[in-house]
Design a protein around this motif. Structure first.
Motif, mmCIF file in Angstrom:
data_model
loop_
_atom_site.group_PDB
_atom_site.id
_atom_site.type_symbol
_atom_site.label_atom_id
_atom_site.label_comp_id
_atom_site.label_asym_id
_atom_site.label_seq_id
_atom_site.Cartn_x
_atom_site.Cartn_y
_atom_site.Cartn_z
ATOM 1 N N GLU A 179 8.442 16.094 4.772
ATOM 2 C CA GLU A 179 7.611 15.973 5.972
ATOM 3 C C GLU A 179 6.690 14.774 5.810
ATOM 4 N N VAL A 180 6.796 13.847 6.745
ATOM 5 C CA VAL A 180 5.909 12.691 6.746
ATOM 6 C C VAL A 180 4.528 13.157 7.190
ATOM 7 N N ALA A 181 3.495 12.662 6.539
ATOM 8 C CA ALA A 181 2.103 12.988 6.889
ATOM 9 C C ALA A 181 1.427 11.835 7.617
ATOM 10 N N ASN A 182 1.716 10.592 7.149
ATOM 11 C CA ASN A 182 1.103 9.427 7.782
ATOM 12 C C ASN A 182 2.008 8.218 7.593
ATOM 13 N N VAL A 183 1.751 7.178 8.410
ATOM 14 C CA VAL A 183 2.636 6.021 8.408
ATOM 15 C C VAL A 183 1.864 4.747 8.724
ATOM 16 N N SER A 184 2.342 3.643 8.183
ATOM 17 C CA SER A 184 1.873 2.309 8.546
ATOM 18 C C SER A 184 3.105 1.413 8.534
ATOM 19 N N PRO A 185 2.984 0.171 8.974
ATOM 20 C CA PRO A 185 4.141 -0.723 8.906
ATOM 21 C C PRO A 185 4.590 -1.001 7.470
ATOM 22 N N LEU A 186 3.746 -0.694 6.495
ATOM 23 C CA LEU A 186 4.047 -1.013 5.099
ATOM 24 C C LEU A 186 4.392 0.188 4.235
ATOM 25 N N GLY A 187 4.303 1.407 4.770
ATOM 26 C CA GLY A 187 4.611 2.566 3.951
ATOM 27 C C GLY A 187 4.343 3.873 4.657
ATOM 28 N N MET A 188 4.523 4.957 3.907
ATOM 29 C CA MET A 188 4.304 6.311 4.432
ATOM 30 C C MET A 188 3.740 7.202 3.337
ATOM 31 N N GLY A 189 3.026 8.226 3.769
ATOM 32 C CA GLY A 189 2.633 9.326 2.911
ATOM 33 C C GLY A 189 3.505 10.510 3.283
ATOM 34 N N ILE A 190 4.079 11.166 2.290
ATOM 35 C CA ILE A 190 5.085 12.196 2.527
ATOM 36 C C ILE A 190 4.778 13.412 1.672
ATOM 37 N N LYS A 191 5.130 14.604 2.184
ATOM 38 C CA LYS A 191 5.061 15.834 1.387
ATOM 39 C C LYS A 191 6.489 16.286 1.135
ATOM 40 N N GLY A 192 6.824 16.425 -0.162
ATOM 41 C CA GLY A 192 8.168 16.824 -0.562
ATOM 42 C C GLY A 192 8.182 18.236 -1.113
ATOM 43 N N PRO A 193 9.356 18.873 -1.125
ATOM 44 C CA PRO A 193 9.472 20.245 -1.607
ATOM 45 C C PRO A 193 9.273 20.350 -3.116
ATOM 46 N N ALA A 194 8.993 21.561 -3.581
ATOM 47 C CA ALA A 194 8.735 21.816 -5.001
ATOM 48 C C ALA A 194 9.945 21.503 -5.874
ATOM 49 N N ASP A 195 11.152 21.596 -5.323
ATOM 50 C CA ASP A 195 12.351 21.347 -6.134
ATOM 51 C C ASP A 195 12.808 19.883 -6.100
ATOM 52 N N TYR B 98 13.418 1.529 4.805
ATOM 53 C CA TYR B 98 13.939 1.326 3.461
ATOM 54 C C TYR B 98 12.708 1.123 2.601
ATOM 55 N N ALA B 99 12.599 1.833 1.484
ATOM 56 C CA ALA B 99 11.335 1.811 0.741
ATOM 57 C C ALA B 99 11.536 2.099 -0.739
ATOM 58 N N LEU B 100 10.482 1.801 -1.481
ATOM 59 C CA LEU B 100 10.386 2.121 -2.901
ATOM 60 C C LEU B 100 9.392 3.263 -3.045
ATOM 61 N N VAL B 101 9.759 4.302 -3.803
ATOM 62 C CA VAL B 101 8.829 5.394 -4.076
ATOM 63 C C VAL B 101 7.891 4.908 -5.179
ATOM 64 N N ASN B 102 6.620 4.725 -4.827
ATOM 65 C CA ASN B 102 5.671 4.191 -5.814
ATOM 66 C C ASN B 102 4.705 5.249 -6.340
ATOM 67 N N ARG B 103 4.784 6.471 -5.800
ATOM 68 C CA ARG B 103 3.888 7.531 -6.276
ATOM 69 C C ARG B 103 4.526 8.879 -5.989
ATOM 70 N N GLN B 104 4.458 9.791 -6.956
ATOM 71 C CA GLN B 104 4.914 11.162 -6.774
ATOM 72 C C GLN B 104 4.006 12.059 -7.598
ATOM 73 N N LYS B 105 3.190 12.823 -6.916
ATOM 74 C CA LYS B 105 2.179 13.653 -7.574
ATOM 75 C C LYS B 105 2.377 15.111 -7.182
ATOM 76 N N LYS B 106 2.402 15.995 -8.184
ATOM 77 C CA LYS B 106 2.561 17.428 -7.926
ATOM 78 C C LYS B 106 1.257 17.999 -7.384
ATOM 79 N N LEU B 107 1.356 18.788 -6.324
ATOM 80 C CA LEU B 107 0.199 19.423 -5.700
ATOM 81 C C LEU B 107 0.021 20.844 -6.223
#
Length: 105
Positions: free
Chosen positions: A30-46, A65-74
């Protein structure tokens, strides 16, 4: 030239799908926020570790098309994911043209 981080993202909550470019695995997010340069996303636990991977994300009316530059467990076990937009390459465009749209007769 303006620093990239100064460009604000806007709220854009929408169900989406990520395709990891090197494995073609699909994950529903689920996308949370967006800009022309990237997005903030919430991904599933698995969700496996996709930090550093190139992805294609299809979010309602947007394809990036993007590079995942951050993945943090909530705390709830899900992941907060940050992506940085990349320019489309011929290979990525070829994939999109072959896999999006369905069969036409």
């Amino acid at each position: 030239m303006e620093e990239r981080r100064n460009i604000n993202r806007v709220e854009y909550k929408v169900k989406s799908v990520i395709v990891v470019c090197d494995t073609f695995e699909k994950y529903y997010v689920e996308v949370a926020n967006v800009s022309p340069l990237g997005m903030g996303i919430k991904g599933p636990a698995d969700l496996p570790d996709i930090k550093g991977k190139d992805i294609i994300i299809v979010a309602d009316t947007l394809i990036m098309y993007a590079l995942v530059n951050r993945q943090k467990k909530l705390e709830d076990g899900c992941f907060e994911i940050g992506i940085e937009a990349k320019k489309f390459t011929p290979d990525v465009l070829e994939y999109l043209f072959q896999h999006i749209g369905g069969d036409e007769e």
